[in-house]
Write a protein that holds these residues in place. Sequence first.
Motif, PDB file in Angstrom:
ATOM      1  N   GLY A 147     130.894 -43.936 -89.846  1.00  0.00           N
ATOM      2  CA  GLY A 147     129.716 -42.831 -89.668  1.00  0.00           C
ATOM      3  C   GLY A 147     128.453 -43.449 -89.530  1.00  0.00           C
ATOM      4  N   GLU A 148     127.780 -44.145 -90.376  1.00  0.00           N
ATOM      5  CA  GLU A 148     126.509 -44.594 -90.492  1.00  0.00           C
ATOM      6  C   GLU A 148     126.073 -45.455 -88.615  1.00  0.00           C
ATOM      7  N   VAL A 149     127.274 -45.933 -87.972  1.00  0.00           N
ATOM      8  CA  VAL A 149     127.423 -46.658 -86.632  1.00  0.00           C
ATOM      9  C   VAL A 149     127.142 -45.427 -85.728  1.00  0.00           C
ATOM     10  N   VAL A 150     128.610 -44.582 -85.804  1.00  0.00           N
ATOM     11  CA  VAL A 150     128.298 -43.150 -84.692  1.00  0.00           C
ATOM     12  C   VAL A 150     126.925 -42.258 -84.715  1.00  0.00           C
ATOM     13  N   LEU A 151     126.510 -42.047 -86.432  1.00  0.00           N
ATOM     14  CA  LEU A 151     125.203 -41.192 -86.221  1.00  0.00           C
ATOM     15  C   LEU A 151     123.832 -42.387 -86.194  1.00  0.00           C
ATOM     16  N   LEU A 152     123.423 -43.572 -85.508  1.00  0.00           N
ATOM     17  CA  LEU A 152     122.813 -44.229 -85.722  1.00  0.00           C
ATOM     18  C   LEU A 152     123.236 -44.095 -83.669  1.00  0.00           C
ATOM     19  N   LYS A 153     124.195 -44.733 -83.433  1.00  0.00           N
ATOM     20  CA  LYS A 153     124.602 -44.094 -81.657  1.00  0.00           C
ATOM     21  C   LYS A 153     123.973 -42.701 -81.803  1.00  0.00           C
ATOM     22  N   ALA A 154     123.991 -41.943 -81.846  1.00  0.00           N
ATOM     23  CA  ALA A 154     123.794 -40.602 -81.545  1.00  0.00           C
ATOM     24  C   ALA A 154     122.371 -40.011 -81.672  1.00  0.00           C
ATOM     25  N   VAL A 155     121.652 -40.666 -82.665  1.00  0.00           N
ATOM     26  CA  VAL A 155     119.801 -40.702 -83.200  1.00  0.00           C
ATOM     27  C   VAL A 155     119.668 -41.356 -81.226  1.00  0.00           C
ATOM     28  N   GLU A 156     120.082 -42.995 -81.206  1.00  0.00           N
ATOM     29  CA  GLU A 156     119.133 -43.627 -80.200  1.00  0.00           C
ATOM     30  C   GLU A 156     119.414 -43.116 -79.153  1.00  0.00           C
ATOM     31  N   ALA A 157     120.401 -42.356 -78.693  1.00  0.00           N
ATOM     32  CA  ALA A 157     121.095 -41.443 -77.866  1.00  0.00           C
ATOM     33  C   ALA A 157     120.158 -40.229 -77.465  1.00  0.00           C
ATOM     34  N   LEU A 158     119.453 -39.280 -77.684  1.00  0.00           N
ATOM     35  CA  LEU A 158     118.805 -38.228 -78.520  1.00  0.00           C
ATOM     36  C   LEU A 158     117.014 -39.455 -78.086  1.00  0.00           C
ATOM     37  N   GLN A 159     117.212 -40.423 -78.208  1.00  0.00           N
ATOM     38  CA  GLN A 159     115.772 -40.909 -78.439  1.00  0.00           C
ATOM     39  C   GLN A 159     115.451 -41.695 -76.774  1.00  0.00           C
ATOM     40  N   GLY A 160     117.078 -41.768 -76.219  1.00  0.00           N
ATOM     41  CA  GLY A 160     116.684 -42.601 -74.664  1.00  0.00           C
ATOM     42  C   GLY A 160     117.117 -41.262 -74.182  1.00  0.00           C
ATOM     43  N   GLU A 161     117.040 -40.027 -73.844  1.00  0.00           N
ATOM     44  CA  GLU A 161     116.997 -38.902 -73.218  1.00  0.00           C
ATOM     45  C   GLU A 161     115.394 -38.603 -73.265  1.00  0.00           C
ATOM     46  N   ARG A 162     115.230 -38.870 -74.399  1.00  0.00           N
ATOM     47  CA  ARG A 162     113.299 -38.021 -74.569  1.00  0.00           C
ATOM     48  C   ARG A 162     112.740 -39.301 -73.983  1.00  0.00           C
ATOM     49  N   TYR A 163     112.600 -40.700 -73.340  1.00  0.00           N
ATOM     50  CA  TYR A 163     111.656 -41.563 -73.059  1.00  0.00           C
ATOM     51  C   TYR A 163     112.333 -41.020 -71.399  1.00  0.00           C
ATOM     52  N   LEU A 164     113.706 -40.658 -71.405  1.00  0.00           N
ATOM     53  CA  LEU A 164     113.627 -40.329 -69.596  1.00  0.00           C
ATOM     54  C   LEU A 164     112.882 -39.349 -69.286  1.00  0.00           C
ATOM     55  N   THR A 165     112.757 -38.377 -70.112  1.00  0.00           N
ATOM     56  CA  THR A 165     112.397 -36.788 -69.687  1.00  0.00           C
ATOM     57  C   THR A 165     110.337 -37.233 -69.585  1.00  0.00           C
ATOM     58  N   LEU A 166     109.823 -38.139 -70.640  1.00  0.00           N
ATOM     59  CA  LEU A 166     108.786 -38.297 -69.923  1.00  0.00           C
ATOM     60  C   LEU A 166     108.120 -39.194 -69.572  1.00  0.00           C
ATOM     61  N   ALA A 167     109.216 -39.652 -68.387  1.00  0.00           N
ATOM     62  CA  ALA A 167     108.398 -40.408 -67.545  1.00  0.00           C
ATOM     63  C   ALA A 167     109.198 -39.801 -66.738  1.00  0.00           C
ATOM     64  N   GLU A 168     110.234 -38.804 -66.688  1.00  0.00           N
ATOM     65  CA  GLU A 168     110.439 -37.832 -65.247  1.00  0.00           C
ATOM     66  C   GLU A 168     109.354 -37.059 -64.839  1.00  0.00           C
ATOM     67  N   ARG A 169     108.564 -36.250 -66.127  1.00  0.00           N
ATOM     68  CA  ARG A 169     107.440 -35.382 -67.159  1.00  0.00           C
ATOM     69  C   ARG A 169     106.140 -35.772 -66.233  1.00  0.00           C
ATOM     70  N   ARG A 170     105.609 -37.015 -66.507  1.00  0.00           N
ATOM     71  CA  ARG A 170     104.546 -37.212 -66.368  1.00  0.00           C
ATOM     72  C   ARG A 170     104.855 -39.123 -65.538  1.00  0.00           C
ATOM     73  N   PRO A 171     104.830 -39.006 -64.523  1.00  0.00           N
ATOM     74  CA  PRO A 171     104.697 -40.540 -63.221  1.00  0.00           C
ATOM     75  C   PRO A 171     104.399 -41.397 -64.180  1.00  0.00           C
ATOM     76  N   ALA A 172     103.177 -41.388 -64.410  1.00  0.00           N
ATOM     77  CA  ALA A 172     102.461 -42.810 -64.884  1.00  0.00           C
ATOM     78  C   ALA A 172     103.293 -43.277 -66.763  1.00  0.00           C
ATOM     79  N   ASN A 173     104.224 -42.781 -67.098  1.00  0.00           N
ATOM     80  CA  ASN A 173     105.020 -42.998 -68.491  1.00  0.00           C
ATOM     81  C   ASN A 173     105.711 -43.923 -67.684  1.00  0.00           C
ATOM     82  N   GLU A 174     106.530 -43.900 -65.885  1.00  0.00           N
ATOM     83  CA  GLU A 174     107.262 -45.254 -65.875  1.00  0.00           C
ATOM     84  C   GLU A 174     106.881 -46.381 -66.636  1.00  0.00           C
ATOM     85  N   ALA A 175     105.462 -46.346 -66.161  1.00  0.00           N
ATOM     86  CA  ALA A 175     104.404 -47.890 -67.010  1.00  0.00           C
ATOM     87  C   ALA A 175     105.387 -48.212 -68.091  1.00  0.00           C
TER      88      ALA A 175
END
Length: 186
Positions: A147-175
């Motif tokens: 369960g800890e591994v699955v929960l860790l994957k879920a948290v990392e997935a949410l984190q990755g999605e947020r990073y992509l959104t930040l880069a899409e919304r502000r191209p300077a974040n692509e750096a």
Amino acid sequence: MGQQDQVAGVEALIAQVIAREGDYSDHPADRGGATRFGITEAVARADGYTGPMRRLPIERAEAIYRRLYWSGPGFDRVAALAPRLAAELFDTGVNMGPDVATGFLQRALNALNRGARDYPDMKADGRIGPSTLAALSAFLRHRGAAGEVVLLKAVEALQGERYLTLAERRPANEAFLYGWLADRLS
């Protein structure tokens, strides 16, 4: 995880963050401005530091990490139940803020409770409190070590999605996007 193990664990996490963040930086695309050891000037000033950022003592940075990104948000209490998850919350909290990291955990726990059969949904308020800890404990009790591994994957997935959104919304974040995502692999 015993308290002594937890102290050693958080010290290792802090050392990893400082090694990854490096010494002094003032990247023009970074909205956080000047940083030293990954501590932004705004955070250092709020902590009472008045000197030049280039001279922020490493001991001060370590103390800020311990207080604002580990014990303050309650990740030390998560570590008593799920150490790997707590390490990820710490890392995510450093990059996005502890409230965001905790919100990811709460959202994941709510989505993984099998329609509230295993434990009740909680408000995703970004705060580690009795409801979050009870849900985490119940989740781990129902799902076991995997369960800890699955929960860790879920948290990392949410984190990755947020990073992509930040880069899409502000191209300077692509750096920063490649580094943000690469850090998740270490």
